[in-house]
Scaffold this active site. Structure first.
Site, PDB file in Angstrom:
ATOM      1  N   CYS A  97       0.846  -1.197   0.000  1.00 32.05           N
ATOM      2  CA  CYS A  97       0.000   0.000   0.000  1.00 32.05           C
ATOM      3  C   CYS A  97       0.880   1.245   0.000  1.00 32.05           C
ATOM      4  O   CYS A  97       1.815   1.354   0.796  1.00 32.05           O
ATOM      5  CB  CYS A  97      -0.899  -0.015   1.233  1.00 32.05           C
ATOM      6  SG  CYS A  97      -1.951   1.455   1.393  1.00 32.05           S
ATOM      7  N   CYS A 116      -5.300   0.993   6.477  1.00 30.10           N
ATOM      8  CA  CYS A 116      -5.489   2.452   6.408  1.00 30.10           C
ATOM      9  C   CYS A 116      -6.714   2.875   5.608  1.00 30.10           C
ATOM     10  O   CYS A 116      -6.948   4.064   5.417  1.00 30.10           O
ATOM     11  CB  CYS A 116      -4.247   3.117   5.833  1.00 30.10           C
ATOM     12  SG  CYS A 116      -4.003   2.798   4.062  1.00 30.10           S
ATOM     13  N   CYS A 124      -7.443  -1.166   1.521  1.00 34.12           N
ATOM     14  CA  CYS A 124      -6.432  -1.644   2.456  1.00 34.12           C
ATOM     15  C   CYS A 124      -7.043  -1.720   3.854  1.00 34.12           C
ATOM     16  O   CYS A 124      -7.640  -0.750   4.329  1.00 34.12           O
ATOM     17  CB  CYS A 124      -5.240  -0.697   2.453  1.00 34.12           C
ATOM     18  SG  CYS A 124      -3.996  -1.041   3.722  1.00 34.12           S
ATOM     19  N   CYS A 151       0.383   3.075   3.648  1.00 28.22           N
ATOM     20  CA  CYS A 151       0.805   2.552   4.954  1.00 28.22           C
ATOM     21  C   CYS A 151       1.798   1.403   4.867  1.00 28.22           C
ATOM     22  O   CYS A 151       2.246   0.884   5.882  1.00 28.22           O
ATOM     23  CB  CYS A 151      -0.405   2.116   5.764  1.00 28.22           C
ATOM     24  SG  CYS A 151      -1.257   0.666   5.061  1.00 28.22           S
ATOM     25  N   CYS A 165      -8.638  -5.889  -9.896  1.00 30.12           N
ATOM     26  CA  CYS A 165      -8.227  -4.818 -10.813  1.00 30.12           C
ATOM     27  C   CYS A 165      -7.801  -3.611  -9.974  1.00 30.12           C
ATOM     28  O   CYS A 165      -8.641  -2.874  -9.450  1.00 30.12           O
ATOM     29  CB  CYS A 165      -9.395  -4.479 -11.727  1.00 30.12           C
ATOM     30  SG  CYS A 165      -8.989  -3.316 -13.038  1.00 30.12           S
TER      31      CYS A 165
END
Length: 206
Positions: A121, A173, A170, A124, A193
């Site tokens: 990510c 976060c 995510c 984070c 995707c």
């Protein structure tokens, strides 16, 4: 191998925003010269919105950059103010991850990456996808048939375009990552995707 794009994968935007299909056939995008399509989405998660009190805890799986699983741990959810996210992220990454926008297809630097490592990510550093599950979908967005760990992502119903889609974010976060569709390859039959700008690639051994 290319996989057919269904009508759910068309990016229908509100107002003067173009659709993915319109972009791919060269209509609309050329007229407006847009670099990014901004979709109507949820507002950024912020410290103010979260309110006072103890931070919310989430459970995620840790991974080294070589893809080795480390620990399952309970950690405090990452929450920042809008100003803090803007200071940390590029304008494009902010719009995608904090406002659920979608990047222009075929523009991600992550499209052709298949080295050993971990897609993390951008907000984070949570581990999201393993290159071994990445495949060429023909859509212009990095695509995977499964996440590196189900614990590390969240799936939710997205009705923003007047149709039911499954949004992926995510878990650590709440960064918007993209959507998941059921037209992927075996063994899962799924296509995650993802927006490339919502992730960074951590190459093993670097």
């Amino acid at each position: 191998m290319h996989f057919a794009k269904d009508k759910e994968d068309r990016f229908a935007a509100k107002g003067d925003l173009t659709t993915r299909r319109a972009f791919l056939v060269g209509a609309g995008a050329a007229a407006i010269g847009a670099t990014w399509w901004w979709a109507m989405g949820r507002q950024p998660i912020s410290a103010e919105a979260a309110g006072a009190g103890a931070p919310k805890m989430v459970t995620i799986i840790g991974f080294k950059d070589d893809g080795t699983r480390t620990t399952k741990e309970s950690v405090a959810r990452v929450v920042k103010t809008e100003a803090e996210w803007r200071a940390q992220l590029s304008p494009a990454a902010f719009e995608v991850t904090r406002r659920a926008a979608t990047e222009r297809p075929f523009t991600s630097e992550l499209l052709n990456i298949h080295d050993k490592g971990v897609f993390r990510c951008i907000c984070c550093d949570n581990a999201l996808f393993d290159p071994s599950t990445k495949f060429e979908s023909g859509t212009g967005w990095p695509s995977f048939y499964q996440p590196i760990a189900k614990e590390n992502i969240l799936e939710s119903v997205d009705m923003s375009l007047g149709m039911s889609r499954t949004a992926v974010s995510c878990r650590l976060c709440d960064a918007h990552l993209g959507h998941v569709f059921d037209d992927g390859p075996k063994p899962t039959g799924l296509r995650y995707c993802m927006n490339g700008v919502a992730m960074r690639f951590a190459k093993a051994g670097v």
